[in-house]
Every structure is written in C-alpha cells, then in structure tokens.
Design an enzyme around this catalytic site. Structure first.
Site, PDB file in Angstrom:
ATOM      1  NE  ARG A 120       6.477 -51.609  99.348  1.00 16.90           N
ATOM      2  CZ  ARG A 120       5.492 -52.262  98.747  1.00 16.90           C
ATOM      3  NH1 ARG A 120       5.644 -52.672  97.489  1.00 16.90           N
ATOM      4  NH2 ARG A 120       4.370 -52.520  99.393  1.00 16.90           N
ATOM      5  CB  SER A 151      -9.578 -56.689  98.755  1.00 22.05           C
ATOM      6  OG  SER A 151      -8.410 -56.039  98.350  1.00 22.05           O
ATOM      7  CD  GLU A 192      37.613 -43.864 100.074  1.00 25.95           C
ATOM      8  OE1 GLU A 192      37.468 -43.632 101.277  1.00 25.95           O
ATOM      9  OE2 GLU A 192      36.909 -44.697  99.439  1.00 25.95           O
ATOM     10  NE  ARG A 194       4.909 -53.811  92.415  1.00 26.90           N
ATOM     11  CZ  ARG A 194       4.601 -54.052  93.695  1.00 26.90           C
ATOM     12  NH1 ARG A 194       5.343 -54.869  94.433  1.00 26.90           N
ATOM     13  NH2 ARG A 194       3.555 -53.458  94.249  1.00 26.90           N
ATOM     14  CB  CYS A 244      40.078 -47.064 101.116  1.00 26.98           C
ATOM     15  SG  CYS A 244      38.610 -47.745 100.316  1.00 26.98           S
ATOM     16  N   GLY A 246      -0.338 -54.244 109.505  1.00 26.49           N
ATOM     17  CA  GLY A 246      -1.642 -53.770 109.935  1.00 26.49           C
ATOM     18  C   GLY A 246      -1.581 -53.012 111.245  1.00 26.49           C
ATOM     19  CD1 TRP A 265      -6.564 -51.138  94.217  1.00 30.38           C
ATOM     20  CD2 TRP A 265      -4.913 -51.033  95.703  1.00 30.38           C
ATOM     21  NE1 TRP A 265      -5.640 -52.073  93.849  1.00 30.38           N
ATOM     22  CE2 TRP A 265      -4.607 -52.034  94.755  1.00 30.38           C
ATOM     23  CE3 TRP A 265      -4.001 -50.791  96.741  1.00 30.38           C
ATOM     24  CZ2 TRP A 265      -3.439 -52.793  94.788  1.00 30.38           C
ATOM     25  CZ3 TRP A 265      -2.843 -51.541  96.790  1.00 30.38           C
ATOM     26  CH2 TRP A 265      -2.565 -52.532  95.822  1.00 30.38           C
TER      27      TRP A 265
END
Length: 331
Positions: free
Chosen positions: A185, A169, A46, A208, A85, A268, A171
C-alpha cells in the site's frame, strides 16, 4: 549515475506522487555534493545538490564552471510547488549536465534540456536510462498511457475463494502476509475500493508501516450515501473521493490529469472482475493461503475467467510463512 539512482530510492515513499530523483555534483570525478527529491512539495534533487555544493565553495572548488551535475531525471523548467531547476542550474554557473532520462511529463519533456543548451550548458542524456525508468515505472507509465498504473490485490484461499457466503468474518491469510500488504500500500498514490467492501469489512485501507510515507489517497466507487455509518474506519482522518459514475473506463480516464500515477484496487470479486474484464488491470497480486473455504466460499474467478485467459503472466512467486504471494503482469 548509479549513486544518484541509489540516493533517489531512499525517498520513494515520501516523494510520491512525484518521481524520485537523485543528483550529484562532481569535480574531477570527486563527489562535491549530493541531493535527492526527499518530499513531495519540497526542493528537487538538483536544488538540494547545488545548495550543498555552495557550502563547499572555496574549500573543495573555486568555480561552479569546473563542476559536473549528474541527475537521474531531466530538470524541470517550470514553476510548480517549487521553482524551475533549470534556472538554479544556469544561475549556479555549472557548464556540464549529465541526465539519466528525459522527463515524460509533457510540461517538462525536452523543455528543461533545451533551456540548459540555450544557455551554453553541455548536456548529455541517456546514462542508465532504463534503470531510471524502471525506478519510476508508475510515473513513466502514467504519461505514456494517459492513465495511472492499476494493480489489483486480493487474498485467496487455496481453493480460490474470497470470503464466506454466510457473511461470517475470517482472516484468509497469515499475519505476515497482512504486514506485507501494508508495504505494498505504501508504494501507491491511491487505494480504490467499492461500497460493499466498505460496508461489509469497515477497512482502514491505509499503510500501517514503521517508516515515513505519504499515505495513499482513498477512492470509493459507490452511489450509497450511508457508508460513513458502517464504514467509519475507511473515512477516518482522511478525505475520501467518492465516485458515483459506473463506467470504469471513464472513471480511470478521468485520472489522466490527476496527481495519481498509481492506484491499488482492494475490493471484492465483483469489482475486481469488472476491472479485469474491462482490460484495466496492469498487475495482479494474489496472497494465497493453504486453507480451504469449500462450498461455503465465494469464488474469485469463474472457470473460464482465469488469470492466464485474461492475458496475465506469472512474474514471481514466493512463500510468506504459510502463504504464497503471486505477482502477475499483463502480457
């Protein structure tokens, strides 16, 4: 009002954790000026619309009394990071205000409308109300339910596994899915995880993205004190709220008076299932790959602990290259 809603949407990543708000000032159905709440802590919509209208004074109109202010959310009547406002509207001389929805925040709710009416302003409320509430679903949920909206995000193999038992590990999902996670995110006020995830994965857990965003705050549930050594990525360039309390309901209740309207849980199976079994998850996002982890994989869910049995309904699913993204909402 649809134009005001569209204006607001452009700032959904920079106004948070505040709601997004758009405003228009009209004369005889012609738009004199526009404004939006662009960044957290800066002028509300406003104020920006009134300041823009001032530049048109004597050119496009001769008196603010001839103008109509349209705003998606009830104007505030208190001083916070900015002034009220309602005072700016009253001082401007505007005599008619059309509001999309009343503000659910008890600090504001109804008080802004009452202030305008008390000062002789004609106020209408409810135009496109459902669209405004949908646009600010986290904000409205928070004030209705006295806690933030909680979404759990997981990556799963085709056979429902989280990671390998041997600790190696890999992906699970494709690069395009991981890029989509960054955009997810960016929508949330905070990201919550557990100590095991920080220790084992050393994640950054920031958004990112290639656009301006108020980075989500970080919340860590852990009583371990050496995680900064193994999880230096998580602690880098930001303050982390570390919580040692183990009662999840108590933890989430403690956020009632915080600025967080939404929290994304990235953890997890143990912690995600704990939230699910405590009936604290409102939305579940699953990125599922076509790959199998087999007997060497750790299950996300037990056989009797399926998503449907926990009261979730599939809202949408679509392909992201070789993966499928599923979004479940609590029934």
């Amino acid at each position: 009002m649809l134009r005001a809603i569209s204006l607001a949407d452009a700032y959904k990543y920079t106004a948070k954790p505040n709601p997004v708000v758009g405003a228009l000032i009209l004369k005889d159905e012609i738009i004199i000026s526009e404004g939006a709440h662009e960044r957290f802590g800066e002028n509300h919509a406003e104020i920006n619309a009134i300041e823009a209208a001032n530049k048109q004074f004597g050119k496009s109109f001769e008196s603010f009394a001839d103008l109509i202010l349209i705003c998606t959310l009830e104007p505030c009547n208190h001083s916070g990071k900015t002034g009220p406002c309602t005072k700016a509207i009253i001082d401007s001389g505007i005599k008619r205000v059309i509001i999309g929805s009343e503000d659910p925040n008890p600090i504001v709710a109804g008080k802004g409308i009452d202030k305008l009416i008390e000062n002789g302003i004609n106020v209408e409320v409810g135009l496109c109300k459902n669209l405004v509430e949908r646009q600010n679903k986290f904000f409205f949920f928070k004030h209705k339910n006295k806690r933030p909206y909680l979404t759990a995000k997981i990556a799963s193999s085709a056979d429902g596994k989280s990671h390998k038992k041997d600790g190696s590990s890999t992906w699970i999902t494709c690069e395009e899915s991981r890029q989509d996670v960054q955009r997810v995110r960016a929508k949330y006020d905070a990201i919550l995880t557990g100590g095991n995830t920080v220790r084992d994965d050393n994640p950054r857990m920031n958004a990112r993205v290639n656009f301006e965003v108020n980075q989500p705050k970080k919340i860590l549930l852990s009583n371990k004190h050496d995680l900064k050594k193994t999880g230096n990525n998580f602690f880098k360039d930001t303050e982390v709220q570390v919580i040692t309390e183990t009662n999840l309901k108590k933890i989430i209740s403690s956020f009632q008076d915080s600025e967080y309207c939404s929290i994304l849980i990235e953890a997890g199976p143990k912690l995600v299932n704990a939230f699910l079994l405590n009936d604290l998850i409102d939305e579940l996002i699953i990125y599922q790959s076509q790959d199998l982890l087999g007997l060497n994989g750790v299950d996300w869910f037990k056989k009797d602990n399926t998503i449907e049995n926990l009261g979730f309904k599939l809202e949408s699913s679509y392909k992201i290259k070789t993966d499928t993204k599923y979004i479940y909402k609590k029934c």
